[in-house]
Each structure stands twice: as structure tokens, then as C-alpha cells.
Scaffold this motif. Structure first.
Motif, short mmCIF file in Angstrom:
data_model
loop_
_atom_site.label_atom_id
_atom_site.label_comp_id
_atom_site.label_asym_id
_atom_site.label_seq_id
_atom_site.Cartn_x
_atom_site.Cartn_y
_atom_site.Cartn_z
N GLN A 169 0.82 -0.96 -0.25
CA GLN A 169 -0.25 0.01 -0.51
C GLN A 169 0.70 1.27 0.25
O GLN A 169 1.46 1.99 0.89
CB GLN A 169 -0.77 0.09 1.21
N PHE A 170 1.19 1.69 -0.79
CA PHE A 170 2.43 2.47 -1.60
C PHE A 170 1.96 3.79 -0.84
O PHE A 170 3.32 4.63 0.25
CB PHE A 170 3.77 2.73 -2.62
N GLN A 171 1.17 4.31 -1.10
CA GLN A 171 0.48 5.48 -1.29
C GLN A 171 0.34 6.28 0.68
O GLN A 171 0.56 6.92 0.99
CB GLN A 171 0.03 6.65 -1.55
N GLN A 172 -0.41 5.03 1.19
CA GLN A 172 -0.51 4.65 3.10
C GLN A 172 0.59 4.78 2.97
O GLN A 172 0.52 5.84 4.41
CB GLN A 172 -1.34 3.58 3.11
N THR A 173 2.08 4.74 2.84
CA THR A 173 2.90 4.02 3.39
C THR A 173 4.11 5.56 3.45
O THR A 173 4.03 5.88 4.54
CB THR A 173 4.41 3.49 1.97
N ILE A 174 3.38 6.67 1.67
CA ILE A 174 4.17 7.82 2.15
C ILE A 174 3.69 8.83 3.05
O ILE A 174 4.27 9.09 3.82
CB ILE A 174 4.27 8.07 0.45
N ASP A 175 2.30 8.77 2.16
CA ASP A 175 0.84 9.29 3.72
C ASP A 175 1.59 9.42 4.92
O ASP A 175 1.89 10.72 5.84
CB ASP A 175 -0.72 10.09 3.58
N THR A 176 1.68 8.66 5.55
CA THR A 176 1.73 7.66 7.00
C THR A 176 3.29 8.23 7.16
O THR A 176 3.71 8.96 8.09
CB THR A 176 1.97 6.91 7.71
N LEU A 177 4.14 7.81 7.01
CA LEU A 177 6.08 8.63 7.22
C LEU A 177 6.13 9.68 6.98
O LEU A 177 5.69 10.87 7.83
CB LEU A 177 7.10 8.02 6.24
N GLU A 178 4.97 11.06 6.14
CA GLU A 178 5.48 12.23 6.11
C GLU A 178 4.43 13.27 7.15
O GLU A 178 5.22 13.58 7.66
CB GLU A 178 4.64 12.93 4.50
N LYS A 179 3.90 12.26 7.75
CA LYS A 179 2.65 12.47 8.91
C LYS A 179 3.66 12.62 9.85
O LYS A 179 3.55 12.94 11.30
CB LYS A 179 1.59 11.37 9.13
N TRP A 180 4.47 12.18 10.21
CA TRP A 180 5.02 10.68 11.47
C TRP A 180 5.96 11.77 11.82
O TRP A 180 6.33 12.75 12.08
CB TRP A 180 5.62 9.94 11.27
N ARG A 181 7.19 12.28 10.36
CA ARG A 181 7.56 13.32 9.86
C ARG A 181 7.56 14.49 11.14
O ARG A 181 8.17 15.12 11.82
CB ARG A 181 8.80 13.60 8.91
N ALA A 182 5.97 14.79 10.48
CA ALA A 182 5.14 16.17 10.65
C ALA A 182 5.64 16.29 12.09
O ALA A 182 5.86 17.37 12.74
CB ALA A 182 4.73 16.86 9.99
#
Length: 432
Positions: free
Chosen positions: A148-161
């Protein structure tokens, strides 16, 4: 020669990454119900809620359940943690129990269930920042495993922010997610960031994503450098070997590709049809460029026969036609005829008949040549004019001047051979 595709190293990208997952934290509850201060995310924007677990019996069950979950003992962890999820009034206990069971399910390779449980635990929003953001990071990892690649990216960016944190693995995972979405420049950028944060050192899965992304964006030389690094690290890795071969072929470094394939052949690394066929074709290409085509043609024959004898190359029409071509180019017409005859029963066009006829023609077997070439014409060939000229040569060998003239008249009807056929007919005094 067609360019073969590259392969992903087994167990590299998109592998389950539980080895990099920290063990579960213990239950943070205390007799006063106060939550310990977070240490991993001191700058997080999220305000951590208070721990609402006050039931000593539930706290004991939770601690025992987390211990079992840490060991991957799902059978022991489930009866301890599931009742807390189902009936505890403490959102903290519910979230920690969900986290524990998610970990246990993941260790037992049920990442789909683990993902659902992590999502539910995060939705309760009841844990301290250490647990909350570590779970969010783990959720991104599970999304990647589930592709679930887009969810991976979205979650990582939220985690950093939200967590105001960053680490090496997160960029490696994001690079793999972008690769999965075929966003190759973004994948390269993330992997480069991971390498920079890792002191310039790389990891096998990062190298693999870079190799594939460089190749997809036309940066063949950079892809080749990584492929060579992989092979130097593990000279017996069949996927790294194949990637090197394919990149050398794609960059038209044919002598280097042939040399590597021959080396791999002696080491027993040629494991599929494609590798044997590429090596045979490279030898055939070298034969066509040589003053004496026989040595490399013989090597091509040997390669194909070896592949067929091992059952790696199928003993079918395609393989036998290629074997016949190699033998024909090297002047071994008997071998060519035998190979072409094996291919004929499955032929869908007349091309193979004409090739067999030409081999018979070279052996001065004019009757067989005439029959085969005529069969090929009847079945259908792409270059009909050339086939009629070959038929004329067979008739000439049989001293059948009328038959040769008739074939040349047919060749004259094809624009590809019209001029040559007309010149022959004029010289023979046939027609206008």
C-alpha cells in the motif's frame, strides 16, 4: 536482440522488516496512574493524554500479555490481551493490547491483521508519544509490506511532521514505496537521503531500488555500477548475475556480457532459458563479425545443446530454429538441417522450411532443397521474392532451366527482388 528485464533481489525490497522493529515497550502504568515522560519524541506537536489504566488486575494481564507478544507467542498473548480490547474501560489498556497483538500477528507473518490492529490502536489516541509515534512508524512499515505504497508515504510524512522526528529507515521505506508507485526520481531521492543519514553506507534493498530506478530512468551506467557492486559482494548470487548481464546487453557492451555469461556458465550460474539464449546469440553476433565464423558459431551450438540437455532450454521449435541458424552460419549444414527438421512440425509459417531448404542447397541436395523451399512458399513467407530466387537456385542445381525461369519470373513480381530477377532473366534470354 531484445533487452531482458532486470530482477529484484530475493528478500530485498518489499520484504517483511520486523527485524528492524523494536520490541514492545512495557506497560507504562504506575500506581499513581501518571504517565512516564516521553523521551523519543521530545518535540512532538501532539499532546500526550494521561494514562487511564487504574485496574491492577488488568495491568497485570496487560504486562503478561505484552511479554508473550514480544516472544511472538500468539496463543498465550491472545487470551490475555483480547479481553482488554473487548471490555476494558481503559483506552490505554485497549490500545496497548492492540499494539501487543499486532506485534504478535506480525511476527507470525499475518501483517494484514497487524495493520488493522495498529490502525485501531492509533485511533484510540490514548498512548504516550513514544508508543503512539513508534506505532505510526510501524504502521508505515506494514503498509509497505502490504504494498500500500501511497499509504506508506502519507504515514511517514505525517509521522515526521507530527513527531518532529526522522530516521534512516523511514527514508529507505519511502524510497521503496515511491519505487512501487513507479515514481523513480522520488525513489532515488529518498534512497540517497537514507544513505546520507547512514554515513554514506548503503543497504542491499536500497541498492536494489536504486538499480531498478536508475535503469527505469535511462541511467544505465549508474545502474551498472550498482549491479557490479552487488556481484562483487556476492559472486554467486544468480539475480545479481542476471542483472549485470542484462545491463551489459542493454548498454550494448556485448563482449563484456559474453565474457560474464561464459564465466557464469563455468560456475553453474546459468539457470534459465534467457541466459543460455542471450549467450548463444552473442556468440552468433561475434561469428557474423569474424573473418572465420565457425569458432563462435560452434560455441553458440555448444551453449544451446548444453541448455537443452539440462532441460533449461526447451527442446522446442524456437530453440531448434536458433540452433539451426547457429549451425548454418558456421557452415555446419548437417547440424542445421537436423535442427530445422525438428522445428518444422510446429512451424506456423513457411520460414523454417526455406531455411532448411537453403541448408540442403548448401549441401547440394537439390531435390530436397526444392521440395522444402516450395513447401515454405506455399505455407507463407515474408520475403517471397527471395524464396523464389532460392527455388530457382535449386532448379538450376537440378538442371531444370524451365523451372528456374518460372521461379525467377515469380521473383520479378516482388519489388524487393524485381531488379535482380529481371537481370537474371535478361541474361538467360527469358521474357521481354
Amino acid at each position: 536482440m531484445t533487452n531482458a528485464s532486470l530482477k529484484m533481489l530475493a528478500g530485498a525490497a518489499f520484504a517483511l522488516m520486523l527485524a528492524s522493529t523494536p520490541a514492545l515497550a512495557s506497560d507504562h502504568s504506575s500506581s499513581s496512574g501518571d504517565q512516564k515522560a516521553a523521551t523519543l519524541y521530545p518535540n512532538a506537536t501532539r499532546k500526550a493524554p494521561k494514562n487511564d489504566l487504574t485496574n491492577a488486575k488488568e495491568a497485570k494481564a496487560l504486562q503478561e500479555g505484552l511479554t508473550a507478544a514480544n516472544a511472538g507467542d500468539l496463543a498465550k498473548a491472545t487470551p490475555l490481551l483480547q479481553p482488554l480490547i473487548d471490555s476494558s474501560k481503559s483506552k490505554y489498556a485497549q490500545a496497548k493490547a492492540l499494539q501487543g497483538l499486532a506485534f504478535a500477528h506480525a511476527k507470525n507473518n499475518d501483517v494484514k491483521t497487524a495493520t488493522d490492529m495498529i490502525q485501531r490502536a492509533l485511533a484510540l489516541d490514548s498512548l504516550d508519544n513514544d508508543d503512539y509515534f513508534q506505532m505510526e512508524l510501524q504502521l508505515a512499515n506494514f503498509y509497505l509490506v502490504n504494498q500500500q505504497f501511497q499509504q506508506t508515504i502519507d504515514t511517514l510524512e505525517k509521522w515526521r511532521a507530527d513527531g518532529h522526528s526522522d530516521n534512516v529507515d523511514s527514508h529507505g521505506w519511502e524510497g521503496e514505496a515511491y519505487y512501487g508507485l513507479k515514481k523513480y526520481p522520488e525513489a532515488i531521492a529518498q534512497i540517497k537521503q537514507a544513505q546520507a543519514m547512514n554515513g554514506g553506507k548503503s543497504e542491499p534493498n536500497w541498492d536494489e531500488v536504486l538499480l531498478q530506478s536508475y535503469n527505469a530512468t535511462g541511467q544505465k551506467d549508474l545502474a551498472t555500477q550498482i549491479a557490479q557492486k552487488q556481484l562483487s559482494t556476492d559472486s554467486s548470487n544468480p539475480v545479481a548475475f542476471e542483472n549485470n548481464v542484462n545491463l551489459l546487453v542493454q548498454t550494448q557492451k556485448y563482449p563484456e556480457a559474453m565474457s560474464l555469461l561464459e564465466k557464469g556458465r563455468t560456475q553453474g550460474l546459468l539457470k534459465d532459458k534467457q541466459e543460455y539464449v542471450i549467450l548463444a546469440k552473442l556468440h552468433m553476433m561475434a561469428a557474423q563479425q569474424a573473418d572465420d565464423p565457425k569458432p563462435d558459431s560452434d560455441k553458440a551450438i555448444a551453449v544451446l545443446k548444453e541448455g537443452i540437455s539440462k532441460g533449461v532450454v526447451p527442446d522446442d521449435a524456437e530453440s531448434n530454429e536458433l540452433l539451426g541458424d547457429a549451425a548454418f552460419n558456421g557452415g555446419d549444414y548437417d547440424t542445421a538441417i537436423a535442427a530445422y527438421k525438428k522445428a518444422i512440425p510446429d512451424a506456423k509459417t513457411g520460414e523454417i522450411y526455406v531455411k532448411a531448404g537453403l541448408a540442403q542447397l548448401e549441401n547440394n541436395n537439390y531435390t530436397d532443397a526444392k521440395q522444402l523451399i516450395q513447401q515454405g512458399i506455399n505455407k507463407g513467407v515474408q520475403h517471397k521474392g527471395r524464396a523464389y530466387m532460392d527455388l530457382a537456385q535449386a532448379n538450376i542445381g537440378l538442371k531444370d532451366k524451365a523451372g528456374a525461369a518460372t521461379a525467377m519470373l515469380d521473383a520479378e513480381k516482388d519489388p524487393e527482388t524485381a531488379a535482380q530477377a529481371k537481370a537474371w532473366l535478361q541474361k538467360a534470354g527469358v521474357g521481354n
